[in-house]
Scaffold this motif. Sequence first.
Motif, PDB file in Angstrom:
ATOM      1  N   GLY A  69       8.285   9.244  -4.975  1.00 52.99           N
ATOM      2  CA  GLY A  69       8.263   9.387  -3.533  1.00 52.99           C
ATOM      3  C   GLY A  69       7.026  10.126  -3.067  1.00 52.99           C
ATOM      4  O   GLY A  69       6.543  11.045  -3.736  1.00 52.99           O
ATOM      5  N   CYS A  70       6.523   9.690  -1.909  1.00 52.33           N
ATOM      6  CA  CYS A  70       5.359  10.364  -1.326  1.00 52.33           C
ATOM      7  C   CYS A  70       5.620  10.658   0.150  1.00 52.33           C
ATOM      8  O   CYS A  70       4.704  10.794   0.935  1.00 52.33           O
ATOM      9  CB  CYS A  70       4.089   9.525  -1.519  1.00 52.33           C
ATOM     10  SG  CYS A  70       4.169   7.853  -0.869  1.00 52.33           S
ATOM     11  N   GLY A  71       6.874  10.720   0.514  1.00 48.51           N
ATOM     12  CA  GLY A  71       7.280  10.970   1.890  1.00 48.51           C
ATOM     13  C   GLY A  71       8.576  10.236   2.155  1.00 48.51           C
ATOM     14  O   GLY A  71       9.126   9.572   1.280  1.00 48.51           O
ATOM     15  N   ALA A  72       9.058  10.350   3.369  1.00 50.41           N
ATOM     16  CA  ALA A  72      10.283   9.658   3.745  1.00 50.41           C
ATOM     17  C   ALA A  72      10.035   8.154   3.702  1.00 50.41           C
ATOM     18  O   ALA A  72       9.106   7.655   4.325  1.00 50.41           O
ATOM     19  CB  ALA A  72      10.719  10.086   5.134  1.00 50.41           C
ATOM     20  N   CYS A  74       8.668   6.294   1.477  1.00 53.85           N
ATOM     21  CA  CYS A  74       7.310   5.987   1.023  1.00 53.85           C
ATOM     22  C   CYS A  74       7.248   6.203  -0.483  1.00 53.85           C
ATOM     23  O   CYS A  74       7.769   7.195  -0.986  1.00 53.85           O
ATOM     24  CB  CYS A  74       6.312   6.901   1.731  1.00 53.85           C
ATOM     25  SG  CYS A  74       4.607   6.668   1.214  1.00 53.85           S
ATOM     26  N   LEU A  75       6.625   5.268  -1.189  1.00 47.15           N
ATOM     27  CA  LEU A  75       6.467   5.375  -2.636  1.00 47.15           C
ATOM     28  C   LEU A  75       5.020   5.153  -3.041  1.00 47.15           C
ATOM     29  O   LEU A  75       4.333   4.307  -2.475  1.00 47.15           O
ATOM     30  CB  LEU A  75       7.328   4.338  -3.369  1.00 47.15           C
ATOM     31  CG  LEU A  75       8.831   4.525  -3.334  1.00 47.15           C
ATOM     32  CD1 LEU A  75       9.522   3.336  -3.999  1.00 47.15           C
ATOM     33  CD2 LEU A  75       9.238   5.810  -4.013  1.00 47.15           C
ATOM     34  N   GLY A  76       4.584   5.913  -4.014  1.00 49.47           N
ATOM     35  CA  GLY A  76       3.293   5.722  -4.666  1.00 49.47           C
ATOM     36  C   GLY A  76       3.556   5.666  -6.152  1.00 49.47           C
ATOM     37  O   GLY A  76       4.708   5.707  -6.595  1.00 49.47           O
ATOM     38  N   GLY A  77       2.511   5.594  -6.944  1.00 45.70           N
ATOM     39  CA  GLY A  77       2.733   5.573  -8.380  1.00 45.70           C
ATOM     40  C   GLY A  77       1.475   5.272  -9.155  1.00 45.70           C
ATOM     41  O   GLY A  77       0.362   5.337  -8.628  1.00 45.70           O
ATOM     42  N   VAL A  87      -4.630   6.142 -17.391  1.00 48.89           N
ATOM     43  CA  VAL A  87      -3.837   6.106 -16.167  1.00 48.89           C
ATOM     44  C   VAL A  87      -4.647   5.443 -15.062  1.00 48.89           C
ATOM     45  O   VAL A  87      -5.829   5.758 -14.869  1.00 48.89           O
ATOM     46  CB  VAL A  87      -3.440   7.528 -15.725  1.00 48.89           C
ATOM     47  CG1 VAL A  87      -2.731   7.518 -14.380  1.00 48.89           C
ATOM     48  CG2 VAL A  87      -2.582   8.197 -16.794  1.00 48.89           C
ATOM     49  N   THR A  88      -4.007   4.539 -14.323  1.00 49.64           N
ATOM     50  CA  THR A  88      -4.596   3.935 -13.127  1.00 49.64           C
ATOM     51  C   THR A  88      -3.581   4.076 -12.006  1.00 49.64           C
ATOM     52  O   THR A  88      -2.440   3.604 -12.141  1.00 49.64           O
ATOM     53  CB  THR A  88      -4.916   2.442 -13.343  1.00 49.64           C
ATOM     54  OG1 THR A  88      -5.811   2.305 -14.455  1.00 49.64           O
ATOM     55  CG2 THR A  88      -5.539   1.822 -12.099  1.00 49.64           C
ATOM     56  N   PHE A  89      -3.966   4.717 -10.925  1.00 49.37           N
ATOM     57  CA  PHE A  89      -3.049   4.887  -9.802  1.00 49.37           C
ATOM     58  C   PHE A  89      -2.953   3.599  -8.988  1.00 49.37           C
ATOM     59  O   PHE A  89      -3.923   2.833  -8.908  1.00 49.37           O
ATOM     60  CB  PHE A  89      -3.490   6.058  -8.920  1.00 49.37           C
ATOM     61  CG  PHE A  89      -3.110   7.381  -9.519  1.00 49.37           C
ATOM     62  CD1 PHE A  89      -1.939   8.009  -9.153  1.00 49.37           C
ATOM     63  CD2 PHE A  89      -3.906   7.961 -10.491  1.00 49.37           C
ATOM     64  CE1 PHE A  89      -1.562   9.209  -9.738  1.00 49.37           C
ATOM     65  CE2 PHE A  89      -3.545   9.153 -11.083  1.00 49.37           C
ATOM     66  CZ  PHE A  89      -2.368   9.778 -10.711  1.00 49.37           C
ATOM     67  N   LEU A  90      -1.775   3.374  -8.402  1.00 44.93           N
ATOM     68  CA  LEU A  90      -1.603   2.228  -7.520  1.00 44.93           C
ATOM     69  C   LEU A  90      -2.593   2.370  -6.372  1.00 44.93           C
ATOM     70  O   LEU A  90      -2.838   3.483  -5.898  1.00 44.93           O
ATOM     71  CB  LEU A  90      -0.171   2.161  -6.988  1.00 44.93           C
ATOM     72  CG  LEU A  90       0.929   1.990  -8.040  1.00 44.93           C
ATOM     73  CD1 LEU A  90       2.302   1.947  -7.364  1.00 44.93           C
ATOM     74  CD2 LEU A  90       0.706   0.749  -8.872  1.00 44.93           C
ATOM     75  N   PRO A  91      -3.148   1.263  -5.894  1.00 48.12           N
ATOM     76  CA  PRO A  91      -4.169   1.355  -4.849  1.00 48.12           C
ATOM     77  C   PRO A  91      -3.611   1.719  -3.472  1.00 48.12           C
ATOM     78  O   PRO A  91      -4.371   2.085  -2.584  1.00 48.12           O
ATOM     79  CB  PRO A  91      -4.789  -0.041  -4.843  1.00 48.12           C
ATOM     80  CG  PRO A  91      -3.698  -0.935  -5.328  1.00 48.12           C
ATOM     81  CD  PRO A  91      -2.931  -0.110  -6.332  1.00 48.12           C
ATOM     82  N   TYR A  92      -2.300   1.604  -3.308  1.00 46.71           N
ATOM     83  CA  TYR A  92      -1.663   1.860  -2.023  1.00 46.71           C
ATOM     84  C   TYR A  92      -0.318   2.525  -2.220  1.00 46.71           C
ATOM     85  O   TYR A  92       0.343   2.311  -3.240  1.00 46.71           O
ATOM     86  CB  TYR A  92      -1.407   0.541  -1.261  1.00 46.71           C
ATOM     87  CG  TYR A  92      -2.648  -0.219  -0.925  1.00 46.71           C
ATOM     88  CD1 TYR A  92      -3.393   0.105   0.197  1.00 46.71           C
ATOM     89  CD2 TYR A  92      -3.085  -1.266  -1.732  1.00 46.71           C
ATOM     90  CE1 TYR A  92      -4.549  -0.595   0.508  1.00 46.71           C
ATOM     91  CE2 TYR A  92      -4.235  -1.971  -1.428  1.00 46.71           C
ATOM     92  CZ  TYR A  92      -4.957  -1.627  -0.304  1.00 46.71           C
ATOM     93  OH  TYR A  92      -6.105  -2.309   0.006  1.00 46.71           O
ATOM     94  N   LEU A 118       1.491  -1.208   3.618  1.00 45.19           N
ATOM     95  CA  LEU A 118       0.594  -0.490   2.714  1.00 45.19           C
ATOM     96  C   LEU A 118      -0.042   0.695   3.437  1.00 45.19           C
ATOM     97  O   LEU A 118      -0.581   0.542   4.538  1.00 45.19           O
ATOM     98  CB  LEU A 118      -0.522  -1.417   2.221  1.00 45.19           C
ATOM     99  CG  LEU A 118      -0.077  -2.711   1.543  1.00 45.19           C
ATOM    100  CD1 LEU A 118      -1.299  -3.543   1.155  1.00 45.19           C
ATOM    101  CD2 LEU A 118       0.797  -2.426   0.336  1.00 45.19           C
ATOM    102  N   ASN A 119       0.018   1.868   2.794  1.00 48.41           N
ATOM    103  CA  ASN A 119      -0.584   3.094   3.343  1.00 48.41           C
ATOM    104  C   ASN A 119      -0.191   3.352   4.792  1.00 48.41           C
ATOM    105  O   ASN A 119      -0.969   3.915   5.560  1.00 48.41           O
ATOM    106  CB  ASN A 119      -2.104   3.072   3.216  1.00 48.41           C
ATOM    107  CG  ASN A 119      -2.575   3.233   1.799  1.00 48.41           C
ATOM    108  OD1 ASN A 119      -1.784   3.469   0.892  1.00 48.41           O
ATOM    109  ND2 ASN A 119      -3.864   3.089   1.593  1.00 48.41           N
TER     110      ASN A 119
END
Length: 157
Positions: A69-72, A74-77, A87-92, A118-119
């Motif tokens: 989670g990156c907020g209400a 909202c997901l990142g990863g 490691v490669t972070f998701l672009p959005y 996205l974003n």
Amino acid sequence: MACLWLSLAAAAAAEDAPKFAQFAEKVYSGASAPVKLVTEDDRSFATRLRAAAKQPVNFAGHYILTTWGCGAECLGGAVIDARSGKVTFLPYSVCCWGEGEPFYYRSDSRLIVFSGVLNEESPKGAHFFELRDGVFLHVTSRAKDGTALSGIPKPAK
């Protein structure tokens, strides 16, 4: 097996919507390399990344995809290369996906579908990406009715 992202939309009704089989990849079954925590971002998410690295390959043949989670609503990863530990972070980040899942992916395909916004700034829809050589490449985006979307924001850094 029908693609899970079909529930997102008639986006799949578009004949030219990407299919997982078009991005086929042989699944790696060897031992996973230790995760490499190289960047400040890597180190900030060390606990999550180390835990994920213990899981089996679940994406693009030799990657382990993990989200948080990156907020209400909202997901990142990130993805971890099981062969190298890189490691490669998701672009959005993804939010507002509604019914269904925010991400659709398979262990035997380089295709991933980000479902939603996205974003917190793109049009809502199904956003198709290919992970090629450790880089996420935008393939296409589709609205619920299958029409092409534009206005995809630049990836987060």
